[in-house]
Design a protein around this motif. Structure first.
Motif, PDB file in Angstrom:
ATOM      1  N   TRP A   1       0.836  -1.208   0.000  1.00 49.43           N
ATOM      2  CA  TRP A   1       0.000   0.000   0.000  1.00 49.43           C
ATOM      3  C   TRP A   1       0.867   1.253   0.000  1.00 49.43           C
ATOM      4  CZ3 TRP A   1      -4.518   0.424  -1.737  1.00 49.43           C
ATOM      5  CH2 TRP A   1      -5.458  -0.601  -1.596  1.00 49.43           C
TER       6      TRP A   1
ATOM      7  N   LEU B   1       0.350   4.094  -2.672  1.00 58.13           N
ATOM      8  CA  LEU B   1      -0.316   5.325  -2.261  1.00 58.13           C
ATOM      9  C   LEU B   1       0.608   6.508  -2.018  1.00 58.13           C
ATOM     10  CD1 LEU B   1      -2.973   3.918   0.250  1.00 58.13           C
ATOM     11  CD2 LEU B   1      -3.304   4.567  -2.117  1.00 58.13           C
ATOM     12  N   GLN B   2       1.898   6.281  -1.888  1.00 61.76           N
ATOM     13  CA  GLN B   2       2.754   7.397  -1.488  1.00 61.76           C
ATOM     14  C   GLN B   2       2.733   8.505  -2.545  1.00 61.76           C
ATOM     15  OE1 GLN B   2       6.803   6.124  -1.192  1.00 61.76           O
ATOM     16  NE2 GLN B   2       6.573   4.716  -2.886  1.00 61.76           N
TER      17      GLN B   2
ATOM     18  N   ILE C   1      -1.132   8.617   2.114  1.00 59.09           N
ATOM     19  CA  ILE C   1      -0.593   7.676   3.093  1.00 59.09           C
ATOM     20  C   ILE C   1       0.153   8.460   4.161  1.00 59.09           C
ATOM     21  CG2 ILE C   1       1.672   7.198   2.056  1.00 59.09           C
ATOM     22  CD1 ILE C   1       0.565   4.141   2.473  1.00 59.09           C
TER      23      ILE C   1
ATOM     24  N   GLY D   1      -4.582   6.781   4.814  1.00 63.79           N
ATOM     25  CA  GLY D   1      -3.771   5.593   4.600  1.00 63.79           C
ATOM     26  C   GLY D   1      -4.177   4.476   5.549  1.00 63.79           C
TER      27      GLY D   1
ATOM     28  N   VAL E   1       1.578   2.899   8.320  1.00 61.80           N
ATOM     29  CA  VAL E   1       1.086   3.848   7.312  1.00 61.80           C
ATOM     30  C   VAL E   1       0.284   4.989   7.916  1.00 61.80           C
ATOM     31  CG1 VAL E   1       0.994   2.039   5.558  1.00 61.80           C
ATOM     32  CG2 VAL E   1      -1.050   2.575   6.873  1.00 61.80           C
TER      33      VAL E   1
END
Lengths: 422, 367
Positions: free
Chosen positions: A257, A261-262, A286, A291, A367
């Motif tokens: 993730w 997502l970053q 995130i 996140g 996260v």
């Protein structure tokens, strides 16, 4: 023989053929079975007690247990026992304190005592350890000697705190866990504004858990419906896809993730590339609450799908057909006939996901960033970093009571018998 | 509004396939009259339930047309067809009370509250469950649930009611009782009923007409008495009631009758229904109660010698298994009437029957 039995029936207690009480006879024959049954559950029972019940009891004990001052400063404790808490105590208390400090320094317990008192009144640690170093050479009157060593010894607050901590059990950890403290007159008051933290975190934990439960329900319901209604060859494949996350390490899933997502991650890159957002407008998805919610929803989804599926599978398709044949359109049929029958699954799934999220630790830790931290992260912090196990235990205790309360409320509203987990 | 003499439901050249390879229903043509009680009877997998599902709208017809009241309903969603349906497992909504179940079709039709109450009460009274409105389906017995299911299918006054093996889950006694109740409701309301079952006695008891299904085809469509007494083919003869089957070869044709040389027996005079040409195989169908033991000389054209193999006493009649014409599974029902012949196992007897009762049919080997 049979005459005897019939006659006994009139005479009072029923006798077996050999003349003993029938009840005793029955108990005797049942005893073996009961022993076997007990023997079968014993290993698991012992295991659960040792690894689950016992630690919890120990933890709850620790949240109120307060032995440090009581055990290591016995003379001070005795001297302060009849102090009314007004002004500052008399000379004998100061003498007792000096004696205790000397003793505690000798037994190397002074650090613990100082730390414990420091949790209650910050800044005390250095006063205690510093004074303890000089205590050995102190002469009467000790009151003057101590105040000379540090002005704080002349403050009423310090002595009130010591007297309060002298009791072997305390509620101060629970107060701290809900952002409260005892003031100088031993009244419960709210913590200073800038030191309030746990109520917000508890609130956030509940909010995130609720959000995750709702998201899981919204995403899981259609999947469970498909699983329950598709022909076997498709539903098997779908079931494997639902279970696949279970077979993947939680850490791997959480870190993937992060990759996705970053700010410079796959999704942001894709959106910039397609022109949905500008290069400067990359979304922070995130290391914040978002996140945490996304990753936890993903991880907990199977816990929603499976109970829903097991309930939906027991609903024969003829119910929907009956509703249609009676003239209800498909939406009405679903809402009025199908959905109400899935309530046990919704309840079980939501409760399961909610309870699991409320104590979730690893995902928010990885996260969650600053705004996505949950109460478990603070419990872990107090266990590992601040070493304030009492506060950690109190936070955990509140969490436990909260979950038990939820379970109780659920059983009152929906009924535990209505819950179906598999 | 269509002419009241027109059929209410018409299946026109309807075909149905689930996998594109096998036809479950083959070229079905069927007219169902207004007010009729029509039963679709057949073994499992014969296509009868599929026909019902196509009529209800839960399965689309692969080919052909189904009309209701003169208009095609091929593309009409199930909930717009206004057809009542009773399901095999009743399908009563478990989270609603009996009264709420009955009110459901009326509520979705946006009927007024007082109208709904009146209709629900009337429907409950019709099935003698007036005091059970507040109960949940799970609190009712099987028979009571069945009655509620019937009431629910009728409460919104549909012209047509479909019943999919509704009595299958009940015990024998209750089933028979419910058969009469459904029959009486049908008679008093004048509603058209299409009923699916695999139980022939149910079909014979309740129906105006019975459509016997096998292999996706209606084998015979006739009133119950005609179905039993004048089966059109070997399948129907065997499926309906008890039947003695004698296999043989056609040796002569004489008008409506024919002569069949039974394998291992002799020539039998039979009524030709569906036998092939001379020289072809045929099966003879003969009801056990139409055979007479030791008949007077000259009464029947068909008289054969036999040997009693087994006797079973059944109260009103005695079931005798007789070895006749090399068939040792020939059953004769001897009525337990005054002066009936006394038989004993192993004794030699003569059996006789008329030409009309012995129907020469095609050969059906079974699935």
């Amino acid at each position: 023989m049979s005459d005897q039995v019939t006659a006994a029936a009139y005479a009072g207690p029923v006798l077996a053929a050999d003349g003993t009480l029938l009840k005793d006879r029955l108990n005797k024959t049942m005893r073996r079975r009961k022993l076997i049954a007990a023997g079968l559950v014993l290993p698991l029972g012992a295991f659960v007690f040792i690894t689950f019940m016992f630690p919890i009891i120990l933890m709850l004990y620790r949240s109120v247990d307060n032995p440090v001052v009581h055990d290591n400063m016995p003379q001070t404790v005795a001297a302060l026992e009849y102090w009314d808490g007004q002004g500052i105590p008399g000379e004998e208390a100061f003498a007792a304190m000096v004696a205790d400090l000397v003793q505690a320094r000798k037994s190397k317990e002074i650090g613990r005592v100082a730390t414990r008192l420091n949790f209650e009144m910050s800044g005390v640690r250095s006063v205690l350890t510093g004074t303890a170093r000089k205590a050995k050479n102190m002469k009467a009157p000790f009151k003057d000697a101590l105040i000379a060593a540090n002005d704080l010894w002349g403050e009423r607050e310090l002595w009130v705190t010591i007297k309060r901590m002298a009791k072997p059990f305390t509620a101060s950890q629970y107060l701290a866990a809900v952002d409260m403290r005892f003031d100088i007159d031993n009244n419960m008051v709210m913590q200073d504004e800038d030191r309030q933290i746990y109520v917000t975190i508890f609130g956030r934990t509940l909010w995130i858990s609720l959000l995750v439960s709702v998201m899981c329900l919204l995403l899981g319901y259609p999947v469970a419906y498909l699983l329950a209604t598709l022909p076997l060859k498709y539903s098997n494949l779908l079931m494997i896809m639902v279970l696949l996350p279970f077979w993947t390490s939680l850490l791997v899933r959480t870190t993937s993730w992060i990759v996705l997502l970053q700010t410079n991650g796959v999704i942001n890159d894709l959106m910039v590339w397609t022109g949905i957002i500008s290069e400067e407008g990359r979304i922070q998805m995130i290391y914040n609450q978002m996140g945490t919610v996304i990753a936890m929803t993903h991880i907990l989804l199977p816990f929603m799908v499976l109970p829903l599926y097991s309930v939906m599978k027991t609903i024969p398709p003829s119910y929907m057909r009956a509703a249609l044949s009676l003239g209800a359109n498909p939406v009405t049929s679903f809402v009025r006939v199908y959905a109400p029958q899935t309530v046990p699954g919704i309840g079980a799934g939501s409760l399961l996901v909610f309870i699991l999220s409320i104590g979730y630790y690893i995902t928010p830790a990885l996260v969650g960033g600053r705004t996505g931290q949950m109460i478990s992260n603070f419990i872990a912090f107090h266990m590992q970093k601040s070493l304030n196990w009492g506060l950690a235990a109190a936070l955990g205790g509140i969490l436990l009571v909260g979950v038990l309360f939820l379970y109780w409320a659920y059983s009152k509203i929906v009924g535990v018998d209505n819950m179906k987990l598999g | 509004m269509a002419n009241p003499d027109d059929p209410l439901v018409r299946f026109i050249e309807v075909q149905k396939s689930y996998d594109g390879e096998i036809l479950v229903v083959k070229n079905l043509n069927l007219d169902i009259a207004r007010g009729e009680f029509l039963t679709m009877l057949g073994p499992s997998g014969s296509g009868k339930t599929t026909c019902l599902m196509m009529l209800a709208g839960f399965e689309p017809a692969t080919h052909g047309e189904i009309t209701l009241d003169g208009t095609s309903i091929n593309n009409l969603a199930p909930h717009k067809r206004g057809i009542g349906m009773v399901f095999q497992n009743y399908a009563l909504f478990p989270h609603m009370t009996v009264a709420e179940n009955l009110a459901f079709p009326l509520e979705v039709r946006k009927m007024g509250k007082s109208d709904i109450e009146a209709k629900v009460k009337r429907a409950l009274d019709m099935v003698q469950l007036g005091d059970f409105g507040h109960r949940r389906p799970a609190q009712l017995s099987g028979g009571q649930q069945q009655r509620v299911a019937v009431a629910r299918a009728l409460v919104f006054d549909p012209e047509l009611v479909l019943m999919d093996e509704p009595l299958g889950a009940l015990d024998k006694q209750l089933r028979e009782q419910m058969q009469y109740e459904i029959k009486h409701i049908h008679e008093s309301l004048g509603v058209t009923v299409v009923y699916v079952t695999h139980d022939q006695s149910e079909a014979l008891t309740m129906s105006n007409r019975v459509a016997v299904f096998n292999d996706g085809v209606i084998q015979q469509l006739a009133p119950p008495d005609e179905l039993y007494e004048k089966p059109n083919n070997a399948f129907v003869a065997q499926f309906i009631g008890e039947n003695n089957k004698l296999m043989g070869k056609v040796t002569a044709m004489n008008g409506k009758n024919c002569t069949v040389e039974v394998d291992g027996g002799g020539p039998v005079q039979a009524f030709n229904v569906k036998a092939g040409a001379v020289g072809e195989a045929a099966s003879l169908s003969l009801r056990p109660e139409r055979v007479e033991i030791n008949p007077p000389d000259g009464k029947y054209p068909n008289v054969f010698n036999g040997k009693v193999e087994e006797l079973i006493y059944l109260g009103d009649h005695i079931r005798s298994r007789v070895n006749v014409c090399g068939h040792d599974d020939f059953i004769v029902k001897v009525p337990n009437a005054t002066g009936h012949p006394q038989l004993s196992k192993g004794s030699d007897v003569r059996v006789g029957w008329t030409v009309e009762d012995c129907r020469a049919l095609d050969v059906y080997e079974g699935p």
